[in-house]
Design an enzyme around this catalytic site. Structure first.
Site, mmCIF file in Angstrom:
data_model
loop_
_atom_site.group_PDB
_atom_site.id
_atom_site.type_symbol
_atom_site.label_atom_id
_atom_site.label_comp_id
_atom_site.label_asym_id
_atom_site.label_seq_id
_atom_site.Cartn_x
_atom_site.Cartn_y
_atom_site.Cartn_z
ATOM 1 N N ASP A 1 -1.770 -40.972 -31.695
ATOM 2 C CA ASP A 1 -1.789 -42.405 -31.421
ATOM 3 C C ASP A 1 -0.899 -43.139 -32.420
ATOM 4 O O ASP A 1 0.086 -42.577 -32.911
ATOM 5 C CB ASP A 1 -3.225 -42.932 -31.459
ATOM 6 C CG ASP A 1 -3.459 -44.057 -30.465
ATOM 7 O OD1 ASP A 1 -2.996 -45.172 -30.750
ATOM 8 O OD2 ASP A 1 -4.096 -43.823 -29.422
ATOM 9 N N HIS B 1 -4.141 -49.950 -32.521
ATOM 10 C CA HIS B 1 -4.637 -49.185 -31.372
ATOM 11 C C HIS B 1 -5.322 -47.882 -31.773
ATOM 12 O O HIS B 1 -6.429 -47.566 -31.331
ATOM 13 C CB HIS B 1 -3.449 -48.907 -30.446
ATOM 14 C CG HIS B 1 -3.779 -48.299 -29.133
ATOM 15 N ND1 HIS B 1 -3.823 -46.942 -28.935
ATOM 16 C CD2 HIS B 1 -4.069 -48.851 -27.948
ATOM 17 C CE1 HIS B 1 -4.113 -46.688 -27.671
ATOM 18 N NE2 HIS B 1 -4.274 -47.830 -27.043
ATOM 19 N N SER C 1 -6.917 -46.373 -22.439
ATOM 20 C CA SER C 1 -6.820 -45.952 -23.842
ATOM 21 C C SER C 1 -8.185 -45.890 -24.501
ATOM 22 O O SER C 1 -8.380 -45.163 -25.474
ATOM 23 C CB SER C 1 -5.940 -46.935 -24.627
ATOM 24 O OG SER C 1 -4.592 -46.796 -24.277
#
Length: 1310
Positions: A83, A311, A500
């Site tokens: 990620d 994120h 996600s």
């Protein structure tokens, strides 16, 4: 809220009582309302906050599983997070449930955090000279047995994510710049105003002065104000440049980052390699950006690991956060440990790169320090094909050779079908793709909705199948959570949603399953875990393409795998290949669906790590399968006997009788005949689209009004008429008083093209009885899905009617190429479906030039992060290109051979970086060239392109790879279009609006542009270069300019724009000068040759004056001037030679300059340049001669003045002789008769002159222009010095501190 209102009202009542205002009735009413509100607040109990909905775990059986066995909490497992990077300082990411370190390794696989530390130095008296120029004091406490230090420099802003960078820039400006700058600006404005007031008063008294000094004084004051305003407007903070020092203490590599920016290493960040020491720290107290370090290549590369967005931390928290004091906030698998691998590259806006993906996969294949059990990857893109690619091969090894379970997000590109991206759509079907689901509890806790709705997939969640027939979405999971984010966001948690978020939820569930089987000592494989998940998922009463097998149920999956363990097939995957193209399933879409189809299916059992698997396992494998399919339109065998070899069978699909306009899904399921309860062993997914073929009038389709509830999705499949080029979709709402939110998504699939190739996406808000029309591009002969979805959170039902009309203005060429030498290009346009209005337009928008490599180098990388297990090193090819930009422009580099492919590329990766002439990185880009355009100033640039692969021979074949650079034209150039050839060649009447009947064909003729056009003239076009643009035909402007915007940016499917390429085949002809017809060619040649000889001999002597030593040069100068006493170039050459000798020749320079000036007759020059128009026949020749004399005169004046300035500048103003300053004034006056101070020929002198006269504002303005022309070390030093003299230390410091970043010692590493 009620208590708060009650308190406010009580205070109002008390105030009224004190002031005596308002009537008793008003006061009594307020008291009554307050009393009622208080009673309500005390008698009605407040509801409990639904913590369980913030990070939902009930829906997937996590709570149920852990309540039965708390040890199955992920302990003993490691999850790799591919990620944007995980923050070890974020809440919940410190320890596991067993007290172990949560984040056991942090890796930046992108290379964005790399620092070149190949420079090795030793300390002298405890001090190191850093690459920034600072003196770095080494603390006595450091242990460095070798005494050698690796040093480098890193820009803080290259580490920061964009939002953090913006915050720090704003903070630094407000604290370090604004307080000083505003005071200086106010003071400069006050002085200017005072000067103007004094001048006004003096004028009124008749004492005004027009002297040069007075004029410059006012101009200097105005310039200071202007410069300060310009500095504010063009404020550009490149950020801190940190010295990095790396050394080995005998046990571990350690690095120090000098965040003090003063060389005080004791106060900097001092860290050991993270995997060994688990040390991390905030870069500064202000940014709260937590970093750690790794070291590569024996200390020659320092890897600073940070985060390119928030994120990855959010994703890791969903999967595995652990809050010992607040377990209700835990992630799915709080006992699991995390390995953070950053695949997002900060240089290209957190986009993943092939390099990062390859390195990440190498790290999890075989790692000598820990075993990764699960991968979560909440990243991905769409690929044009999935049957072969370099990254696909590596992913195949990760799962099928090394046994790592890979979970990935399906994508947020729905609601249309076939929108699943890669990795789920890889060549191997072993990756678990996850869709996003929203539950009623999530609606309440996360979104604060007024009322709960039934759970459903999010509207934007990508749907299956893949283009080659696989499900794409394996299961679905909760796709939203409020949980931890990095500390640099300055918040503890945040709501994020997307697949996600669904993917790490599933990865956490997989970690729970693996934890359970490990604790029970039960063997497992990625295949047994996946089958357990698929066979126990809870089917939802929603779209099968969004949910896959259903909502994951981890408690059932654990029970299933524990109950059905130690079976022969546990380490076996069943590869399914359908048809001659060996696809992963059956997906029939672009067909008429008017007859049965037979498809061959091949199934082969393959053991985990097949090449090294035990031969006895292969010999003993034998299974009897029963096959079943409940779809009446599918016929398949009922049984299949399998040994360790491939078996084939036929599947027959009969679409006749199925309702048209719909999609149908079924699967042929295979069970182990001896253990049917274990569930499906493999399946053959079958998706068929039965499109509407017969349209009204051949081009129209209407769907009556349908009711849409929250999350409702309606799909209409139409076979697009072969002639069609665009369609209009009209939506009309009814039966709702409120605004309704819908998503309109239209998709066509072309072979070996991603779903984004022909796509339209629009979020629509429709009022009551309101209609909206949209234009979308289509391709004839392919099925079109028009998908309309009600937003998942809509509380009110609505009705919508859909009308679709197809149109056609089809050119004879899908891409038109016009060669300039041809002059005219014919294009035929046909209206194939219905009458159409034609209005052709052609525009050129870009200039394209092809660059060839100036340098090519293939080198081996190696090391832990660039070696595939088994001793397979990776190689890289670095190509260098030179780019010259003649004027400010917006450019886009594009490597055509590798463009628009990443996951499907035959090569591992590509990345380009563009540098200015000082090696400062200006920008970067990867395969998706349209995302990356750079605005460049005039100058010289270097582009470096990097390609990786395991095989150096493949890279060697790219050693001459050309690079295309697209330059946006300053203004679009319109091409003339005609309806007849004769009109085109005679520049007759241009094409206007035309009406074409059905089936009519209209010839059009495009003419080449004039290369002398003002927009094209300055491009420096050469034969072979091209101009790119578009050609459109529709009269309707809405059709010509229609463009779709997805949530992730514009979709470049323009309905009525066709690529246009104009190839330059010749250069504009220059006008030839006419010669006398009576002159004999022989006479002319003889005369010209004699003249040229004499001039060449004189010019040769002139050129050698500056090349010889001082005495020889002086002698040659005397000889030359004796022969040519009026030769100014000779005088000037001697002046240049003397000036090059340095300070000892200044007096000689002054004398020689005076001699040159005396040799020039100024009166004719002034008269010539004062003449507005010269009508003489030889005006051009006269101008050339006058320009030479003027330039010689100006250079002599400048060298004279510069020599005087060089002597005066070191002196204090009071020590400078008045005579010298008066000479400078006189020189300035003479120069100003011809040019402005900003002229490049005199700007250097005037910068020094203004400094002598105390006009530092004017000097700074000139130096600024020099820097804008070309930023060099010398000009920067002058700039800094000028600001310092002005007292603008804040600006001087900003420039000085950025010096190491503007002038790096080497190119940025890939």
């Amino acid at each position: 809220m009620r208590i708060w209102i009650s308190n406010i009202i009580c205070r109002i009542v008390q105030k009224q009582a004190r002031t005596g205002r308002k009537s008793d009735h008003y006061t009594k009413s307020l008291r009554s309302f307050a009393t009622t509100t208080k009673m309500a607040s005390t008698t009605e109990p407040l509801g409990e906050f639904p913590f369980w909905g913030l990070l939902p775990r009930k829906e997937t059986g996590v709570v149920s599983l852990l309540s039965k066995n708390s040890n199955f909490d992920g302990r003993g497992t490691v999850i790799a997070i591919f990620d944007s990077g995980v923050d070890p300082g974020a809440p919940g990411l410190q320890v596991t449930t067993e007290g172990k370190v949560k984040v056991i390794d942090r890796i930046d696989a992108s290379g964005a955090g790399d620092v070149d530390t190949s420079t090795v130095v030793e300390a002298t008296d405890g001090v190191i000279a850093g690459l920034t120029g600072r003196k770095l004091k080494v603390p006595e406490s450091w242990v460095n047995p070798s005494g050698k230090f690796h040093i480098g420099v890193k820009s803080a802003y290259t580490l920061y994510p964009q939002r953090l960078r913006d915050r720090i820039i704003k903070d630094r400006k407000e604290k370090q710049w604004d307080p000083v700058h505003k005071i200086l600006l106010a003071e400069a404005q006050r002085k200017l105003q005072l000067l103007e007031n004094n001048k006004s008063n003096g004028s009124s008294n008749g004492a005004s002065s027009n002297s040069l000094i007075d004029k410059m004084t006012k101009e200097d004051a105005e310039t200071r104000v202007s410069l300060l305003n310009s500095l504010e407007k063009k404020y550009n903070d490149l950020g801190p440049a940190y010295d990095c020092v790396l050394y080995h203490d005998g046990d571990v590599w350690r690095a120090c980052i000098d965040t003090s920016e003063r060389g005080e290493l004791e106060s900097g960040i001092h860290l050991g390699e993270y995997r060994v020491t688990q040390q991390w720290a905030s870069l500064t107290p202000t940014d709260q950006y937590n970093i750690s370090i790794n070291v590569h290549n024996d200390g020659n590369i320092l890897e600073i690991v940070g985060m390119c967005s928030s994120h990855g931390t959010h994703v890791a928290s969903i999967a595995s956060a652990n809050f010992p004091d607040a377990p209700e906030r835990n992630g799915v698998a709080p006992g699991a440990q995390i390995v953070s691998i950053t695949i997002g590259d900060n240089r290209i806006g957190s986009m993943e790169t092939g390099t990062a993906l390859a390195r990440a996969m190498m790290r999890v294949m075989e790692n000598p320090f820990y075993k990764v059990d699960v991968i979560n990857m909440s990243y991905g893109e769409h690929a044009h094909w999935s049957n072969s690619s370099r990254l696909g091969e590596l992913a195949h090894e990760v799962v099928n050779k090394y046994g790592v379970i890979w979970v990935s997000s399906a994508g947020n590109h729905g609601p249309a079908l076939a929108t699943v991206g890669v990795p789920p759509d890889f060549q191997s079907d072993s990756i678990i793709g996850v869709g996003a689901y929203v539950s009623p509890d999530m609606m309440t806790a996360e979104y604060s909705m007024i009322e709960k709705l039934p759970g459903c997939p999010y509207t934007w969640s990508s749907r299956g199948p893949t283009a080659d027939g696989a499900r794409g979405v394996t299961v679905c999971a909760p796709g939203g959570a409020i949980t931890s984010v990095p500390t640099f966001t300055l918040r503890s948690n945040q709501l994020m949603n997307g697949t996600s978020m669904a993917s790490p939820h599933t990865a956490g569930c997989v970690a729970l399953i693996v934890s359970a089987v490990k604790l029970k000592s039960i063997p497992y494989s990625p295949y047994s875990v996946r089958r357990a998940i698929q066979n126990t998922a809870m089917g939802l009463d929603v779209d099968v393409f969004a949910q896959g097998h259903g909502l994951i149920q981890v408690d059932r999956a654990v029970e299933h795998i524990l109950q059905h363990c130690n079976s022969i097939e546990d380490k076996v995957r069943f590869t399914v290949e359908c048809g001659s193209e060996r696809k992963k399933g059956i997906h029939l879409r672009n067909w008429l669906a008017d007859k049965p189809v037979d498809m061959s299916v091949t199934v082969e059992p393959v053991l985990l790590d097949d090449t090294r698997a035990d031969a006895n396992q292969k010999l003993s494998f034998c299974m009897e399968m029963v096959l079943t399919c409940n779809a009446p339109w599918i016929r398949s065998p009922s049984c299949l006997q399998m040994s360790y070899t491939a078996r084939s069978f036929q599947v027959s699909i009969d679409p006749r009788g199925l309702e048209r306009g719909r999609v149908y899904f079924a699967s042929v399921k295979a069970y182990n005949a001896s253990n049917v309860e274990k569930g499906i062993m493999f399946e053959v997914p079958i998706t068929i689209v039965v499109p509407v073929v017969d349209l009204l009038h051949g081009y129209k389709y209407t769907c009556p009004a349908e009711v849409f509830r929250a999350g409702c999705v309606r799909r209409h499949f139409l076979y697009v008429p072969v002639e069609s080029t665009w369609a209009t979709v009209t939506l009309k709402s009814s039966h709702s008083e409120k605004c309704q939110r819908f998503t309109l998504h239209a998709v066509q699939l072309k072979p070996d093209c991603s779903v984004k190739t022909i796509e339209f996406y629009k979020v629509v808000n429709l009022g009551c009885n309101e209609s909206s029309t949209f234009v979308l591009g289509v391709r004839g002969g392919y099925a079109l899905e028009v998908c309309l979805a009600r937003w998942w959170s809509s509380l009110v039902d609505g009705q919508v009617e859909i009308d679709i009309d197809f149109h056609s203005l089809r050119p004879s060429h899908d891409e038109v190429t016009l060669f300039c030498s041809d002059g005219v290009q014919r294009v035929d346009v046909r209206a194939g479906l219905r009458p159409e209005e034609l209005s052709p337009q052609a525009y050129l928008k870009h200039h394209t030039q092809v660059l060839t490599p100036t340098e090519s180098k293939v080198e081996v990388l190696g090391g832990l992060r660039d070696t595939i297990p088994g001793g397979r090193p990776v190689y890289q090819l670095i190509l260098s290109y030179n780019l010259s930009v003649s004027k400010a422009a917006e450019v886009t580099p594009k490597c055509a051979l590798l463009s628009d492919v990443l996951y499907e590329s035959a090569f591992e990766s590509q990345l380009w970086m563009l540098f200015d002439h000082n090696k400062q990185l200006i920008g970067s880009g990867d395969a998706y060239c349209t995302k990356y355009s750079l605005k460049l100033e005039k100058g010289e640039y270097t582009i470096r392109l990097h390609v990786r692969h395991e095989r150096p021979d493949l890279l060697e074949k790219l050693s001459d790879l050309p690079l295309t650079v697209l330059t946006k034209l300053s203004q679009e150039v319109k091409l003339d279009v005609y309806t007849s050839f004769n009109a085109a060649v005679t520049c007759g009447k241009k094409a206007q609006s035309l009406s074409l009947g059905t089936g009519a064909v209209q010839p059009l003729y495009l003419t080449a542009p004039s290369l002398t056009d003002k927009t094209l003239k300055g491009l420096g076009l050469t034969p072979g270069q091209a101009l790119l643009g578009t050609l459109s035909f529709a009269k309707d402007e809405q059709v010509r300019k229609a463009v779709s915007n997805h949530k992730f940016g514009p979709i470049r499917t323009m309905p009525d724009q066709y690529p246009l390429r104009v190839v330059v085949t010749e250069l504009p002809c220059k006008k030839r000068s006419s010669t006398s017809a009576t002159t004999s060619p022989d006479e002319k040649k003889e005369t010209k040759t004699q003249t040229e000889y004499l001039e060449a001999l004189r010019d040769l002597q002139t050129a050698w004056i500056a090349k010889l030593d001082c005495e020889s040069g002086e002698q040659l100068h005397k000889e030359l001037m004796a022969a040519h006493p009026e030769h100014l170039a000779g005088q000037l050459a001697r002046l240049q030679a003397l000036d090059a000798g340095g300070a000892q020749n200044r007096q000689a320079v002054i004398a020689q300059a005076k001699q040159v000036v005396a040799s020039v007759d100024i009166a004719p020059l002034l008269a010539f340049y004062g003449t507005k128009t010269d009508t003489r026949s030889d005006a051009a020749k006269i101008k050339t001669q006058m320009d030479k004399q003027r330039n010689t005169l100006l250079e002599a004046h400048c060298r004279h003045g510069s020599a005087l300035c060089a002597d005066l500048i070191p002196l204090q103003p009071s020590e400078r002789p008045q005579e010298s300053t008066e000479q400078l004034d006189a020189i300035a006056v003479e120069i100003l008769k011809f040019v402005e101070p900003s002229d490049s020929k005199v700007i250097g002198f005037f910068a020094s002159y203004y400094q002598i006269r105390g006009f530092d504002g004017l000097a700074a303005r000139l130096i600024q222009r020099q820097c804008e022309e070309k930023w060099t070390r010398e000009n920067e030093a002058k700039f800094t010095e000028a600001y310092t003299r002005l007292g603008w230390t804040h600006a001087a410091s900003l420039i000085a501190n950025s010096h190491p970043l503007r002038f790096p010692t080497s190119f940025t590493l890939f």
